[in-house]
Design an enzyme around this catalytic site. Structure first.
Site, PDB file in Angstrom:
ATOM      1  N   LYS A 169     -10.826  -5.120  -4.462  1.00  0.00           N
ATOM      2  CA  LYS A 169     -11.727  -3.693  -4.732  1.00  0.00           C
ATOM      3  C   LYS A 169     -11.554  -2.533  -5.570  1.00  0.00           C
ATOM      4  O   LYS A 169     -12.142  -1.912  -6.177  1.00  0.00           O
ATOM      5  CB  LYS A 169     -12.373  -3.401  -3.761  1.00  0.00           C
ATOM      6  CG  LYS A 169     -13.511  -4.241  -2.651  1.00  0.00           C
ATOM      7  CD  LYS A 169     -13.707  -3.735  -1.048  1.00  0.00           C
ATOM      8  CE  LYS A 169     -13.322  -4.290  -0.253  1.00  0.00           C
ATOM      9  NZ  LYS A 169     -13.053  -3.572   1.009  1.00  0.00           N
ATOM     10  N   LYS A 229       0.664  -1.642   0.100  1.00  0.00           N
ATOM     11  CA  LYS A 229       0.051  -0.360  -0.374  1.00  0.00           C
ATOM     12  C   LYS A 229       1.077   1.382   0.201  1.00  0.00           C
ATOM     13  O   LYS A 229       1.083   2.946  -0.290  1.00  0.00           O
ATOM     14  CB  LYS A 229      -1.192   0.321   1.505  1.00  0.00           C
ATOM     15  CG  LYS A 229      -2.275  -0.987   0.979  1.00  0.00           C
ATOM     16  CD  LYS A 229      -3.506  -0.520   1.646  1.00  0.00           C
ATOM     17  CE  LYS A 229      -4.361  -1.589   1.382  1.00  0.00           C
ATOM     18  NZ  LYS A 229      -5.386  -1.632   2.494  1.00  0.00           N
ATOM     19  N   LYS A 263      -4.482 -10.457  -6.935  1.00  0.00           N
ATOM     20  CA  LYS A 263      -5.348 -11.566  -6.651  1.00  0.00           C
ATOM     21  C   LYS A 263      -6.890 -10.700  -6.841  1.00  0.00           C
ATOM     22  O   LYS A 263      -6.363  -8.776  -7.596  1.00  0.00           O
ATOM     23  CB  LYS A 263      -5.804 -11.316  -4.795  1.00  0.00           C
ATOM     24  CG  LYS A 263      -5.484  -9.435  -3.723  1.00  0.00           C
ATOM     25  CD  LYS A 263      -5.846  -9.969  -2.729  1.00  0.00           C
ATOM     26  CE  LYS A 263      -5.977  -8.211  -2.553  1.00  0.00           C
ATOM     27  NZ  LYS A 263      -6.284  -8.114  -0.456  1.00  0.00           N
TER      28      LYS A 263
HETATM   29  P1  TYM Z   1     -10.610  -5.801   3.454  1.00  0.00           P
HETATM   30  O1  TYM Z   1     -11.719  -5.558   3.297  1.00  0.00           O
HETATM   31  O2  TYM Z   1      -9.634  -6.176   2.087  1.00  0.00           O
HETATM   32  O3  TYM Z   1     -11.024  -7.670   2.883  1.00  0.00           O
HETATM   33  C1  TYM Z   1     -12.465  -8.201   3.405  1.00  0.00           C
HETATM   34  C2  TYM Z   1     -12.349 -10.171   3.478  1.00  0.00           C
HETATM   35  O4  TYM Z   1     -11.948 -10.467   1.987  1.00  0.00           O
HETATM   36  C3  TYM Z   1     -10.952 -11.326   1.942  1.00  0.00           C
HETATM   37  N1  TYM Z   1     -10.715 -10.896   0.715  1.00  0.00           N
HETATM   38  C4  TYM Z   1      -9.863 -12.239   0.043  1.00  0.00           C
HETATM   39  N2  TYM Z   1     -10.594 -13.307   0.152  1.00  0.00           N
HETATM   40  C5  TYM Z   1     -10.224 -13.959  -0.866  1.00  0.00           C
HETATM   41  N3  TYM Z   1     -10.199 -13.415  -2.314  1.00  0.00           N
HETATM   42  C6  TYM Z   1      -9.681 -12.515  -2.856  1.00  0.00           C
HETATM   43  N4  TYM Z   1      -9.223 -11.581  -3.690  1.00  0.00           N
HETATM   44  C7  TYM Z   1      -9.362 -11.599  -1.184  1.00  0.00           C
HETATM   45  N5  TYM Z   1      -9.661 -10.376  -1.420  1.00  0.00           N
HETATM   46  C8  TYM Z   1     -10.447 -10.245   0.203  1.00  0.00           C
HETATM   47  C9  TYM Z   1     -10.132 -10.439   3.161  1.00  0.00           C
HETATM   48  O5  TYM Z   1      -8.795 -11.444   3.614  1.00  0.00           O
HETATM   49  C10 TYM Z   1     -10.854 -10.250   4.398  1.00  0.00           C
HETATM   50  O6  TYM Z   1     -10.533 -11.318   5.271  1.00  0.00           O
HETATM   51  N6  TYM Z   1      -7.743  -5.599   7.511  1.00  0.00           N
HETATM   52  C11 TYM Z   1      -8.973  -6.442   6.883  1.00  0.00           C
HETATM   53  C12 TYM Z   1     -10.282  -5.569   7.653  1.00  0.00           C
HETATM   54  C13 TYM Z   1     -10.633  -5.683   9.325  1.00  0.00           C
HETATM   55  C14 TYM Z   1     -10.538  -6.935  10.009  1.00  0.00           C
HETATM   56  C15 TYM Z   1     -10.123  -6.625  11.688  1.00  0.00           C
HETATM   57  C16 TYM Z   1     -10.584  -8.222   9.628  1.00  0.00           C
HETATM   58  C17 TYM Z   1     -10.071  -5.509   9.956  1.00  0.00           C
HETATM   59  N7  TYM Z   1      -9.685  -5.118  11.490  1.00  0.00           N
HETATM   60  C18 TYM Z   1     -10.024  -8.178  12.154  1.00  0.00           C
HETATM   61  C19 TYM Z   1     -10.691  -9.321  10.890  1.00  0.00           C
HETATM   62  C20 TYM Z   1     -10.232  -8.711  12.028  1.00  0.00           C
HETATM   63  C21 TYM Z   1      -9.367  -6.004   5.337  1.00  0.00           C
HETATM   64  O7  TYM Z   1      -8.479  -4.905   5.429  1.00  0.00           O
HETATM   65  O8  TYM Z   1      -9.933  -6.726   5.583  1.00  0.00           O
END
Ligand code: TYM
Length: 346
Positions: free
Chosen positions: A212, A127, A209
């Site tokens: 979004k 990032k 991957k």
């Molecule tokens: P975020 O918002 O980037 O993504 C949310 C969830 O989606 C999963 N994910 C994927 N899984 C499979 N294939 C993909 N291409 C893919 N892209 C995203 C991510 O692994 C995630 O589970 N830091 C986290 C948010 C967060 C969080 C937490 C999660 C904040 N605090 C505490 C768990 C526990 C995030 O940015 O996810």
């Protein structure tokens, strides 16, 4: 009186349900990757666990946001969680910034996170390269806030996609360090990855991957895409020239489509190989598109219905915030005492 022993029947204490917790950032409509890797499973876990799910809006501030868009996307993300099957009667659903304990424990954990370990986080490296003009302190300490999200609720399991496993490892390290200094305060959480689909790849570049923020909309399926665009995107998915549907490491495009198809239909890879034996990629891509469109249709419909009832959404997130605040107070009060902060006078 007989000499039989009369003992009161022993009431069996019901086993504690394990706590599941996870969050998602409101930086745009969820992709099929978010759905398959995380949110789809969240709904399925509600029956067997105590589940806490939230929209991680504070995390989104690490990237510059348009304030009006962020507000809109936060509400949409909240509605999407409900639309995708999270039932507020069964799970606790809330918005992270509505519960100030996250920011407070986040700070305390930042003071227990090491510069070296934060520097090793691949998401920080990615990032900060992508947003070189805004490498802010929050982007760097993001994993400490994520650790706070998890540890506040004493979560056992954290259902996430593969890209979050390093942050989970970090969370365990910080919790272990803290417990070592202050006694057993935090439960050590474990990542809970789906058997299939922990990393859904881009439809245009299967080496990356699905994300979004991919500037090419053809690379990702948004969970609100209509049927025609879902079919179009799958038909133009990048594959190889072998025209043989099978799951192999050197066929990342087809393997990715097979994973998606397998998750949404429940069919095994062998069954899929048989189904498309001797048929071209065209048929297969259409079948994947149709299956995904069918899976996402109810989410699109639920979402439209929920967004038309803002009062209901407000009621649900208000109730969620109150409960989350009260649950997380238990851990935070303990932590504050342990680190030496004077008890709050109110
Ligand atoms: P975020 O918002 O980037 O993504 C949310 C969830 O989606 C999963 N994910 C994927 N899984 C499979 N294939 C993909 N291409 C893919 N892209 C995203 C991510 O692994 C995630 O589970 N830091 C986290 C948010 C967060 C969080 C937490 C999660 C904040 N605090 C505490 C768990 C526990 C995030 O940015 O996810």
């Amino acid at each position: 009186m007989t000499n039989e022993q009369h003992t009161a029947p022993v009431e069996e204490k019901p086993a504690r349900k394990k706590i599941i917790l996870s969050g998602i950032q409101p930086t745009g409509i969820f992709t099929l990757g978010n759905y398959i890797g995380a949110v789809r499973n969240w709904g399925q876990l509600q029956e067997d666990y105590d589940c806490y799910y939230f929209v991680a809006d504070l995390h989104s501030l690490t990237i510059r946001q348009n304030p009006a868009d962020l507000r809109k996307q936060t509400l949409e993300a909240f509605a999407l969680l409900l639309a995708a099957g999270i039932d507020p009667e069964k799970s606790l659903v809330f918005i992270q910034s509505h519960v100030h304990n996250h920011a407070e424990l986040g700070w305390i954990l930042m003071c227990n996170s090491m510069f070296g370990e934060l520097s090793r986080m691949t998401q920080f490296k990615d990032k900060s390269a992508k947003h070189a003009d805004n490498v802010n302190a929050g982007l760097f300490t993001y994993p400490s806030l994520m650790a706070a999200d998890i540890l506040l609720y004493q979560a056992d399991l954290v259902p996430v996609g593969q890209d979050q496993t390093q942050h989970l490892e970090f969370t365990r390290n910080v919790a272990t360090r803290f417990n070592g200094l202050y006694g057993d305060v935090f439960r050590l959480p474990e990542a809970y990855l789906p058997k299939e689909g922990a990393k859904i790849m881009s439809l245009q570049d299967p080496a990356r991957k699905m994300s979004k923020s991919d500037p090419n909309p053809k690379a990702r399926i948004s969970i609100l895409d209509d049927e025609a665009s879902i079919l179009r995107k799958f038909r133009s998915a990048v594959t190889d020239s072998e025209a043989h549907v099978c799951y192999r490491e050197d066929k990342p495009g087809i393997s990715n489509l097979m994973t998606i198809y397998s998750v949404v239909t429940g069919k095994s890879y062998e069954a899929i190989e048989d189904e498309f034996d001797g048929r071209g990629y065209g048929d297969f891509k259409t079948a994947v598109g149709e299956a995904v469109a069918e899976e996402l249709r109810p989410i699109r419909e639920n979402f439209a219905r929920l967004m038309a009832d803002k009062k209901y959404l407000e009621d649900v997130y208000k109730m969620g915030a109150e409960r989350a605040q009260s649950i997380s107070n238990r851990t935070l009060t303990k932590v504050r005492k342990k680190v030496g902060l004077l008890a709050k006078p109110f």
